[in-house]
Design an enzyme around this catalytic site. Structure first.
Site, PDB file in Angstrom:
ATOM      1  N   ASP A   4       0.342  -1.832   4.601  1.00 50.82           N
ATOM      2  CA  ASP A   4       1.437  -0.880   4.770  1.00 50.82           C
ATOM      3  C   ASP A   4       2.758  -1.582   5.059  1.00 50.82           C
ATOM      4  OD1 ASP A   4      -0.597   0.949   4.535  1.00 50.82           O
ATOM      5  OD2 ASP A   4      -0.491   1.690   6.589  1.00 50.82           O
ATOM      6  N   ASP A  23      -0.596   5.372  -6.436  1.00 47.83           N
ATOM      7  CA  ASP A  23      -1.674   6.338  -6.644  1.00 47.83           C
ATOM      8  C   ASP A  23      -1.189   7.417  -7.595  1.00 47.83           C
ATOM      9  OD1 ASP A  23      -3.499   5.161  -4.801  1.00 47.83           O
ATOM     10  OD2 ASP A  23      -2.410   6.079  -3.155  1.00 47.83           O
ATOM     11  N   GLU A  67      -3.665   3.179  -9.227  1.00 45.21           N
ATOM     12  CA  GLU A  67      -4.958   3.828  -9.008  1.00 45.21           C
ATOM     13  C   GLU A  67      -5.064   5.158  -9.748  1.00 45.21           C
ATOM     14  OE1 GLU A  67      -8.030   5.505  -5.576  1.00 45.21           O
ATOM     15  OE2 GLU A  67      -6.288   4.317  -4.974  1.00 45.21           O
ATOM     16  N   LYS A 108      -6.401   8.166  -9.336  1.00 44.59           N
ATOM     17  CA  LYS A 108      -6.818   8.687  -8.037  1.00 44.59           C
ATOM     18  C   LYS A 108      -7.875   9.787  -8.137  1.00 44.59           C
ATOM     19  CE  LYS A 108      -6.579   8.508  -3.647  1.00 44.59           C
ATOM     20  NZ  LYS A 108      -7.019   7.291  -2.954  1.00 44.59           N
ATOM     21  N   HIS A 113      -0.696  10.296  -3.250  1.00 38.61           N
ATOM     22  CA  HIS A 113      -2.042   9.923  -2.833  1.00 38.61           C
ATOM     23  C   HIS A 113      -3.006  11.097  -2.856  1.00 38.61           C
ATOM     24  CE1 HIS A 113      -5.306   9.203   0.091  1.00 38.61           C
ATOM     25  NE2 HIS A 113      -5.265   7.961  -0.368  1.00 38.61           N
ATOM     26  N   HIS A 146       0.827  -1.197   0.000  1.00 42.89           N
ATOM     27  CA  HIS A 146       0.000   0.000   0.000  1.00 42.89           C
ATOM     28  C   HIS A 146       0.869   1.257   0.000  1.00 42.89           C
ATOM     29  CE1 HIS A 146      -2.980   2.734   2.244  1.00 42.89           C
ATOM     30  NE2 HIS A 146      -3.500   2.527   1.055  1.00 42.89           N
ATOM     31  N   ARG A 147       0.883   1.956  -1.135  1.00 40.33           N
ATOM     32  CA  ARG A 147       1.717   3.154  -1.335  1.00 40.33           C
ATOM     33  C   ARG A 147       3.202   2.815  -1.186  1.00 40.33           C
ATOM     34  NH1 ARG A 147      -1.880   7.402   2.391  1.00 40.33           N
ATOM     35  NH2 ARG A 147      -3.897   6.430   1.912  1.00 40.33           N
ATOM     36  N   GLU A 192       1.605  -0.716  -5.012  1.00 38.30           N
ATOM     37  CA  GLU A 192       0.483   0.152  -5.348  1.00 38.30           C
ATOM     38  C   GLU A 192       0.968   1.565  -5.611  1.00 38.30           C
ATOM     39  OE1 GLU A 192      -3.778   1.791  -3.690  1.00 38.30           O
ATOM     40  OE2 GLU A 192      -1.972   1.832  -2.465  1.00 38.30           O
TER      41      GLU A 192
END
Length: 288
Positions: free
Chosen positions: A275, A66, A146, A148, A79, A37-38, A64
């Site tokens: 994370d 964004d 993503e 975003k 993000h 995640h990020r 991932e």
């Protein structure tokens, strides 16, 4: 029982279930996916090269990314629509040219917010472009991208598609898809599906109460999506199984601790946004 259920789901995904669009790309894999995640955002400033490097070293299934877009039309990894939280700048990403954005420090905030994890190297990090990420990692990682804020960025889908083509990332593989694209914005995903039907898409949802989708929702999703991403607090096993039996994978966000990872695994989901990617190293063994 868990293994039997996954066999049924895989058969359903391969067969297409009630899917009305033969161009939908199933993610027909029974592996429990770990999606960084990020990047490895528990250890390093989110959406920086060092966060992605740590995630890669942890052997995650996907990193991932964004996306936002600069004033001069460059896709960058961030993000928020504004730079305030994760840089030393202020204002909207769309108000910065790439050259201006590159002047911002993208790591110092992390050292200040998490002094126990502070590292001087983080203060050398800048906001990376999507193209820089592709150039750096190439085929060595899988990308979970993503769209975003597509409502404020004209041509965002076309720009992403062009970069994926440029770096030969739109292709069928025998293993996991090289790229998965996600968004909360249904119009953006359907537009992207028209551009690249060979790419699996994930429709994101954020349910304030118990997650629920109607028969008409599933019919609509089946025209463009390979799966859904849902907030973990809103789901139960019935919802997850219903989605899977409608031909959709289920990925849960955002996992903050090892207990949540194990709970997600027991719920029979297909993957988690996490994370700390090391939490996935000691998952329960498959039941016989």
């Amino acid at each position: 029982m868990r293994l039997l259920f996954f066999i049924l789901v895989i058969l359903c995904l391969v067969a297409g279930c009630d899917n009305q669009d033969g161009n939908i790309q199933p993610i027909a894999n029974d592996k429990f996916l770990i999606i960084a995640h990020r990047g490895a955002s528990a250890f390093a400033p989110e959406h920086t090269m060092i966060a992605y490097e740590i995630a890669h070293e942890a052997d995650v299934d996907y990193i991932e990314i964004d996306l936002q877009m600069t004033k001069d039309g460059v896709l960058v990894a961030m993000h928020d629509e504004k730079v305030d939280r994760t840089t030393n700048g202020t204002g909207f990403v769309k108000e910065y040219t790439l050259e201006e954005l590159k002047q911002l420090n993208a790591g110092k905030w992390f050292n200040e917010e998490y002094p126990g994890l502070a590292n001087r190297e983080f203060e050398q990090e800048e906001v990376p472009t999507l193209e820089e990420i592709f150039m750096h990692f190439g085929d060595d990682v899988n990308y979970y991208i993503e769209l975003k804020s597509p409502r404020i960025y004209k041509g965002m889908e076309e720009e992403l598609f062009a970069l994926l083509k440029k770096y030969d990332l739109i292709r069928e593989t025998q293993d996991l898809p090289k790229v998965i694209v996600e968004s909360f914005n249904e119009d953006s995903l359907t537009n992207f599906h028209a551009l690249g039907p060979a790419l699996p898409l994930i429709q994101l949802f954020s349910f304030k109460e118990k997650a629920t989708l109607s028969h008409s929702d599933y019919k609509r999703l089946q025209t463009y999506a390979s799966g859904i991403g849902v907030n973990i607090k809103s789901v139960d096993q019935d919802f997850i199984h219903d989605a899977q039996l409608n031909g959709l994978q289920v990925h849960l966000y955002s996992i903050k601790n090892e207990i949540d990872v194990k709970n997600a695994f027991r719920l029979d989901v297909n993957g988690v946004f996490i994370d700390n990617p090391t939490f996935g190293e000691h998952l329960p063994q498959e039941e016989s």
